[in-house]
Structures are given as C-alpha cells and as structure tokens.
Scaffold this motif. Structure first.
Motif, PDB file in Angstrom:
ATOM      1  N   CYS A 131       0.726  -1.164  -0.121  1.00  0.00           N
ATOM      2  CA  CYS A 131      -0.065   0.031   0.045  1.00  0.00           C
ATOM      3  C   CYS A 131       0.951   1.172   0.043  1.00  0.00           C
ATOM      4  N   GLY A 132       2.261   1.224   0.069  1.00  0.00           N
ATOM      5  CA  GLY A 132       3.160   2.145  -0.006  1.00  0.00           C
ATOM      6  C   GLY A 132       4.221   1.940  -1.023  1.00  0.00           C
ATOM      7  N   LEU A 133       5.178   2.969  -1.057  1.00  0.00           N
ATOM      8  CA  LEU A 133       6.255   2.853  -1.856  1.00  0.00           C
ATOM      9  C   LEU A 133       7.444   2.085  -1.132  1.00  0.00           C
ATOM     10  N   LEU A 134       8.072   1.060  -1.574  1.00  0.00           N
ATOM     11  CA  LEU A 134       9.117   0.393  -1.035  1.00  0.00           C
ATOM     12  C   LEU A 134      10.300   0.951  -1.300  1.00  0.00           C
ATOM     13  N   THR A 135      11.255   1.127  -0.198  1.00  0.00           N
ATOM     14  CA  THR A 135      12.616   1.545  -0.276  1.00  0.00           C
ATOM     15  C   THR A 135      13.549   0.581   0.627  1.00  0.00           C
ATOM     16  N   ARG A 136      14.686   0.576   0.425  1.00  0.00           N
ATOM     17  CA  ARG A 136      15.594  -0.172   0.888  1.00  0.00           C
ATOM     18  C   ARG A 136      16.365   0.736   1.633  1.00  0.00           C
ATOM     19  N   LYS A 137      16.356   0.109   3.209  1.00  0.00           N
ATOM     20  CA  LYS A 137      16.817   1.130   4.194  1.00  0.00           C
ATOM     21  C   LYS A 137      18.202   0.402   5.042  1.00  0.00           C
ATOM     22  N   CYS A 138      19.389   0.810   4.950  1.00  0.00           N
ATOM     23  CA  CYS A 138      20.381   0.214   5.495  1.00  0.00           C
ATOM     24  C   CYS A 138      20.715   0.674   6.809  1.00  0.00           C
ATOM     25  N   VAL A 139      21.113   0.304   7.955  1.00  0.00           N
ATOM     26  CA  VAL A 139      21.732   0.614   9.230  1.00  0.00           C
ATOM     27  C   VAL A 139      22.920  -0.087   9.250  1.00  0.00           C
ATOM     28  N   GLY A 140      24.083   0.508   9.091  1.00  0.00           N
ATOM     29  CA  GLY A 140      25.375  -0.030   9.071  1.00  0.00           C
ATOM     30  C   GLY A 140      25.377  -1.201   7.968  1.00  0.00           C
ATOM     31  N   ASP A 141      25.444  -2.341   8.375  1.00  0.00           N
ATOM     32  CA  ASP A 141      25.740  -3.421   7.269  1.00  0.00           C
ATOM     33  C   ASP A 141      24.131  -4.081   6.973  1.00  0.00           C
ATOM     34  N   PHE A 142      23.178  -3.835   8.018  1.00  0.00           N
ATOM     35  CA  PHE A 142      22.070  -4.537   7.706  1.00  0.00           C
ATOM     36  C   PHE A 142      20.858  -3.626   7.074  1.00  0.00           C
ATOM     37  N   CYS A 143      20.452  -4.259   6.159  1.00  0.00           N
ATOM     38  CA  CYS A 143      19.458  -3.684   5.100  1.00  0.00           C
ATOM     39  C   CYS A 143      18.237  -4.319   5.335  1.00  0.00           C
ATOM     40  N   ARG A 144      17.086  -3.617   4.937  1.00  0.00           N
ATOM     41  CA  ARG A 144      15.853  -3.891   4.846  1.00  0.00           C
ATOM     42  C   ARG A 144      14.750  -3.402   3.918  1.00  0.00           C
ATOM     43  N   ASP A 145      13.811  -4.012   3.379  1.00  0.00           N
ATOM     44  CA  ASP A 145      12.812  -3.263   2.491  1.00  0.00           C
ATOM     45  C   ASP A 145      11.815  -2.610   3.469  1.00  0.00           C
ATOM     46  N   VAL A 146      11.552  -1.409   3.397  1.00  0.00           N
ATOM     47  CA  VAL A 146      10.505  -0.879   4.236  1.00  0.00           C
ATOM     48  C   VAL A 146       9.534   0.039   3.261  1.00  0.00           C
ATOM     49  N   ILE A 147       8.220   0.237   3.938  1.00  0.00           N
ATOM     50  CA  ILE A 147       7.344   1.217   3.063  1.00  0.00           C
ATOM     51  C   ILE A 147       7.854   2.500   3.639  1.00  0.00           C
ATOM     52  N   ASP A 148       8.172   3.169   2.832  1.00  0.00           N
ATOM     53  CA  ASP A 148       8.518   4.581   3.192  1.00  0.00           C
ATOM     54  C   ASP A 148       7.099   5.488   3.154  1.00  0.00           C
ATOM     55  N   ASN A 149       6.744   5.809   4.463  1.00  0.00           N
ATOM     56  CA  ASN A 149       5.395   6.511   4.610  1.00  0.00           C
ATOM     57  C   ASN A 149       5.386   7.937   4.047  1.00  0.00           C
ATOM     58  N   ASP A 150       6.422   8.792   4.294  1.00  0.00           N
ATOM     59  CA  ASP A 150       6.254  10.106   3.763  1.00  0.00           C
ATOM     60  C   ASP A 150       6.162  10.298   2.416  1.00  0.00           C
ATOM     61  N   SER A 151       6.867   9.612   1.758  1.00  0.00           N
ATOM     62  CA  SER A 151       6.711   9.615  -0.032  1.00  0.00           C
ATOM     63  C   SER A 151       5.467   9.072  -0.282  1.00  0.00           C
ATOM     64  N   THR A 152       4.897   8.057   0.486  1.00  0.00           N
ATOM     65  CA  THR A 152       3.725   7.625   0.022  1.00  0.00           C
ATOM     66  C   THR A 152       2.596   8.479   0.334  1.00  0.00           C
ATOM     67  N   ILE A 153       2.519   8.998   1.424  1.00  0.00           N
ATOM     68  CA  ILE A 153       1.154  10.074   1.676  1.00  0.00           C
ATOM     69  C   ILE A 153       1.449  11.170   0.494  1.00  0.00           C
ATOM     70  N   GLU A 154       2.346  11.523  -0.109  1.00  0.00           N
ATOM     71  CA  GLU A 154       2.493  12.646  -0.942  1.00  0.00           C
ATOM     72  C   GLU A 154       1.854  12.054  -1.972  1.00  0.00           C
ATOM     73  N   LEU A 155       2.102  10.848  -2.683  1.00  0.00           N
ATOM     74  CA  LEU A 155       1.404  10.217  -3.798  1.00  0.00           C
ATOM     75  C   LEU A 155      -0.068  10.194  -3.500  1.00  0.00           C
ATOM     76  N   LEU A 156      -0.353   9.606  -2.210  1.00  0.00           N
ATOM     77  CA  LEU A 156      -1.689   9.558  -1.882  1.00  0.00           C
ATOM     78  C   LEU A 156      -2.544  10.840  -2.214  1.00  0.00           C
ATOM     79  N   GLY A 157      -1.992  11.902  -1.885  1.00  0.00           N
ATOM     80  CA  GLY A 157      -2.562  13.372  -2.095  1.00  0.00           C
ATOM     81  C   GLY A 157      -2.627  13.467  -3.718  1.00  0.00           C
ATOM     82  N   LYS A 158      -1.786  13.112  -4.343  1.00  0.00           N
ATOM     83  CA  LYS A 158      -2.118  13.182  -5.870  1.00  0.00           C
ATOM     84  C   LYS A 158      -3.049  12.529  -6.478  1.00  0.00           C
ATOM     85  N   VAL A 159      -3.198  10.961  -5.898  1.00  0.00           N
ATOM     86  CA  VAL A 159      -4.377  10.134  -6.196  1.00  0.00           C
ATOM     87  C   VAL A 159      -5.574  10.696  -5.913  1.00  0.00           C
ATOM     88  N   ALA A 160      -5.841  11.174  -4.924  1.00  0.00           N
ATOM     89  CA  ALA A 160      -7.037  11.725  -4.341  1.00  0.00           C
ATOM     90  C   ALA A 160      -7.337  13.060  -5.318  1.00  0.00           C
TER      91      ALA A 160
END
Ligand code: PBG
Length: 341
Positions: A131-160
């Motif tokens: 339901c949101g945009l995926l970005t890869r987020k790394c802290v040190g050597d550890f990376c995970r895919d996360v949903i980027d809240n703030d860029s997602t809500i900007e897009l939702l504004g556009k959709v609306a």
C-alpha cells in the motif's frame, strides 16, 4: 398474584409488536456498495472468491450502478484494477486511470443521483502489491525493505486529487499510512476541492478476512505482509488512538474494518466519537463465508445476512460498506427484516 410479573416476552408476542419495539432499523440508505472496475475486459467477470460479485469493464460500469440506484442504494465505492503496474503505482494517479475513467462515466450518466466514493491506495497499482512505496533502508551493514511512509502520503494526495478531478464526492484512503488524512486534505484543498470529503479507514486491521478481496482485486503483497501498517487484531484501545489522529487530521467519516470480529471496536469508537459518522466495512471474507455456508445449506442466507447487517448497525455504525448491499436492499424492500425477526 402470579410470578414472574416482569415478563419481557410480552413484547415478543407477535411480528408487529416486535417490529414496533425493534431498536435498530437498516435501510438501503445506510449502504455503500463496493464496485470493482477492471481495465482490459469487455464483459463483467465473475469473482470466484466472492460468489455473486463481478469485476466490471469501465464501459459497462453504469449497468451495475443503475441496478444499485434502482434498489435505493445511492452510494458506491470504486476500486480499480489496472492493467499496468509499476514500482511507483503510477496508474493510481494517471488522469485516465481506470478509477478516474469510471468515475467520469458514472458522474456523466447519473449526475448527483449517485454519491461516488473512491478507494485511495497504491496496492492495486504497485508491482509489489504494498500500500506504499518500497525503499531499501540500511543501518550499518543491515538492510531491509521498508514502506516509506512520507513519500507514500505525498502520492496519495496526488491520487485523491485525480479522483476529485474526475468527480468523486468522497475519497477513502485505505493504506493506514501515518499522516495520510492530513496530506490528502491539504492536497485536495490546494487543488480547490475543499468540498470533497474524506472517509478514512481509521482503524483498519491486518486481517485474514481480506483473503477473497485479494483475489478479486489482485492486490496481494508479493513479499511480506501488511503488518507494519495495518493494525494488530489484538488491539482495541489503539483503535481510539488511530481514530483520534484521523479526526484531528480532518477526516469527515470514520471507518472500522473489518466489521464482524470487530463489533467491540465499532462500539468503542462510537462512544469515543459520538459526533462523527461512523462506517463499518463488512469485508470480503465476511461476505464469502456466509455465501459459501449458505450455498451448502448450512445457514438461512437471507436471515443471516440481515442479522449481520443489523448487528453492525446495532454496534454503532451508521454507514455499512457491504457487498450484500443490493440483495439486502431488495429483501428490505420486501419487508423481510420484519418477517424474519
Ligand atoms: C487495500 C484494501 C483492502 C480492502 C479494501 N482496500 C485489502 C487489503 O488491505 O489487502 C479489503 C476489502 C475487503 O476485504 O472486502 N487498500
């Protein structure tokens, strides 16, 4: 003197007396009917996981809307199934996206005879199904895919805004991103749509009851699940927090979803926010379980569906989003609510 002298059964003596003292009445005017609109088909396509429901081509969507209007169901909620998906969900905010075209068509055909609500989310439009945009987020050597809240809500504004431009009356953001209501309100207002209302999926749970919908709308996450944004089914107090935020951000109609396993949440939200319209979403799993049980002769279909709809209203919802809307409207017209209870 006979005992007992307090006898509640006195008021249950016959149909019309029970009807007189019934506390809850359900009407087609309480319903919002969800409609799936799909690109790339020319005929309505039955949804296997939801017996009796169809995906509609834009060209024929006015048919199902006119069926609804004829039964007194004046509110519809449009979900889109696009043929093109990408990482950014770009067809969600395309001016000639499937929802935008469907809304224009419905508005042109029926004017103000119908209230058009639209689902505002990215999951049907992204290749990854989140339901949101995926970005890869790394802290040190550890990376995970996360949903980027703030860029997602900007897009939702556009959709609306694109939905409002097409003619939507109410936009319904369902992604459970933080701050989505405020961003959408701001985007709508800046684009001049101060009169377009927001019905917020304020307390939406990470629920297994959405199973049949995911087949219907092809929006299942390809990897992972929705538990980092939708609510934990174990929580009830948290719903009050979520709803309070959406109220503060400018939501006009609040929603609890799903409905049946969450009647307590509906009741709590009703009591905590008595001055707001409250919708409950009688979701796909709730619908299909009843349909399958009825098809197997295990339950009385009409009676159980009317019982469910009355229970949702009794719990405190005054708006019911339900796939049963058209059949229930027909049964209510026939007076079955009185005959069966
Ligand atoms: C997605 C969305 C979902 C539903 C409505 N909007 C499903 C999900 O979160 O995967 C579910 C509706 C239903 O099950 O009837 N934004």
């Amino acid at each position: 003197m006979s005992f007992p002298y307090l006898r509640p059964r006195r008021l249950r003596k016959n149909l019309y007396l029970r009807d007189l003292v019934a506390e809850t009445r359900v009407s087609p005017r309480d319903f919002i009917f969800p409609i799936f609109v799909k690109e790339g088909i020319s005929e309505p396509e039955p949804i296997n996981s939801m017996p009796g429901q169809y995906r509609w081509p834009v060209e024929k969507v006015t048919k199902i809307v006119s069926d609804a209007l004829e039964l007194g169901v004046r509110n519809v909620l449009i979900f889109g199934i696009p043929s093109y998906k990408d990482e950014l969900g770009s067809s969600a905010y395309s001016k000639d996206g499937v929802v935008q075209r469907a809304v224009k068509k419905i508005r042109k055909e029926f004017g103000d005879e119908v209230v058009i609500h639209t689902d505002v989310c990215l999951c049907h439009y992204t290749t990854h199904g989140h339901c949101g945009l995926l970005t890869r987020k790394c802290v040190g050597d550890f990376c995970r895919d996360v949903i980027d809240n703030d860029s997602t809500i900007e897009l939702l504004g556009k959709v609306a805004v694109t939905h409002a431009e097409a003619g939507a009356d109410v936009v319904a953001p369902s992604s459970m991103m933080d701050g989505m209501v405020r961003t959408i309100r701001k985007a709508l207002d800046e684009a001049g749509f101060t009169d377009v209302a927001i019905m917020s999926y304020a307390a939406k749970y990470a629920s297994a009851f959405y199973g049949p919908f995911r087949e219907a709308a092809d929006n299942a996450p390809q990897k992972g699940d929705r538990r980092t944004y939708q609510m934990d089914p174990r929580n009830g107090e948290e719903a009050i927090k979520e709803v309070a935020l959406d109220v503060e951000e400018g939501a006009d109609i609040l929603m609890v979803k799903p409905a049946l396993a969450y009647l307590d949440v509906i009741r709590r939200v009703r009591e905590a926010f008595p001055h707001y319209p409250l919708a409950a979403y009688n979701v796909s799993g709730e619908y299909s379980m009843v349909k399958v049980a009825a098809a197997n002769g295990l339950v009385d279909e009409k009676k159980i569906i009317l019982e469910i709809l009355h229970a949702i209203k009794r719990a405190g919802a005054n708006v019911i989003i339900t796939y049963h809307a058209l059949e229930a409207a027909q049964w209510l017209k026939e007076g079955l609510d009185r005959e069966l209870f």
